[in-house]
Design a protein around this motif. Sequence first.
Motif, PDB file in Angstrom:
ATOM      1  N   PHE A  83      -0.679   8.130  -3.972  1.00 33.41           N
ATOM      2  CA  PHE A  83      -1.495   7.758  -2.832  1.00 33.41           C
ATOM      3  C   PHE A  83      -2.907   8.263  -3.082  1.00 33.41           C
ATOM      4  CE2 PHE A  83      -3.553   8.833   1.151  1.00 33.41           C
ATOM      5  CZ  PHE A  83      -3.383   7.683   1.891  1.00 33.41           C
ATOM      6  N   PRO A  84      -3.949   7.524  -2.763  1.00 30.25           N
ATOM      7  CA  PRO A  84      -3.932   6.177  -2.208  1.00 30.25           C
ATOM      8  C   PRO A  84      -4.049   5.131  -3.305  1.00 30.25           C
ATOM      9  CG  PRO A  84      -6.145   7.065  -2.044  1.00 30.25           C
ATOM     10  CD  PRO A  84      -5.287   8.115  -2.711  1.00 30.25           C
ATOM     11  N   ARG A 134       1.604   5.111   1.004  1.00 29.64           N
ATOM     12  CA  ARG A 134       1.327   5.861   2.226  1.00 29.64           C
ATOM     13  C   ARG A 134       1.209   7.344   1.876  1.00 29.64           C
ATOM     14  NH1 ARG A 134       6.697   4.257   5.048  1.00 29.64           N
ATOM     15  NH2 ARG A 134       7.297   5.099   3.034  1.00 29.64           N
ATOM     16  N   TRP A 135       0.512   8.084   2.687  1.00 31.37           N
ATOM     17  CA  TRP A 135       0.357   9.514   2.485  1.00 31.37           C
ATOM     18  C   TRP A 135       1.721  10.172   2.300  1.00 31.37           C
ATOM     19  CZ3 TRP A 135      -2.811  13.197   1.181  1.00 31.37           C
ATOM     20  CH2 TRP A 135      -2.546  14.510   1.536  1.00 31.37           C
ATOM     21  N   PRO A 194       0.830  -1.202   0.000  1.00 33.27           N
ATOM     22  CA  PRO A 194       0.000   0.000   0.000  1.00 33.27           C
ATOM     23  C   PRO A 194       0.869   1.258   0.000  1.00 33.27           C
ATOM     24  CG  PRO A 194      -0.599  -1.486   1.803  1.00 33.27           C
ATOM     25  CD  PRO A 194       0.682  -1.988   1.214  1.00 33.27           C
TER      26      PRO A 194
END
Length: 137
Positions: A71-72, A14-15, A12
């Motif tokens: 992101f995201p 990340r910000w 994933p």
Amino acid sequence: MRAEYPHVLSIPTRWMDNDVYGHVNNVQYYSYFDTVINEYLIREGGLDIHAGPAIGLCAESRCEYHAALAFPSVVQAGLRVLKLGRSSVTYEIGLFDGDAAEAAATGTFVHVFVDRATRRPVAIPDPLRAALRRLET
């Protein structure tokens, strides 16, 4: 193409991966490379990063950017072995944006395995070599 990579890891975003331009900053791509490689070596090859006698050091890495990641999203990091030597291995990594068929980035990464104490090259340990052979294309 995603099918060219025998191992795929979902990572994933990340910000903090995004930069002021609204896409994943280039330095993060190398972090994704390191993550998919070491996750595979630890899980499939038994690499002991804390106490094993041999460790893999990065000797070379490069990346070609084809499309932006942001992101995201979830990066699908594909991994394969291009060249397996006595003490070194050259990987190819493809980073895919979610289910995209074409890679947003491709790169190579070379590990040289060395003795933990002396930092001199050593043969790739047998369990790691067996795991790496499964990634040869």
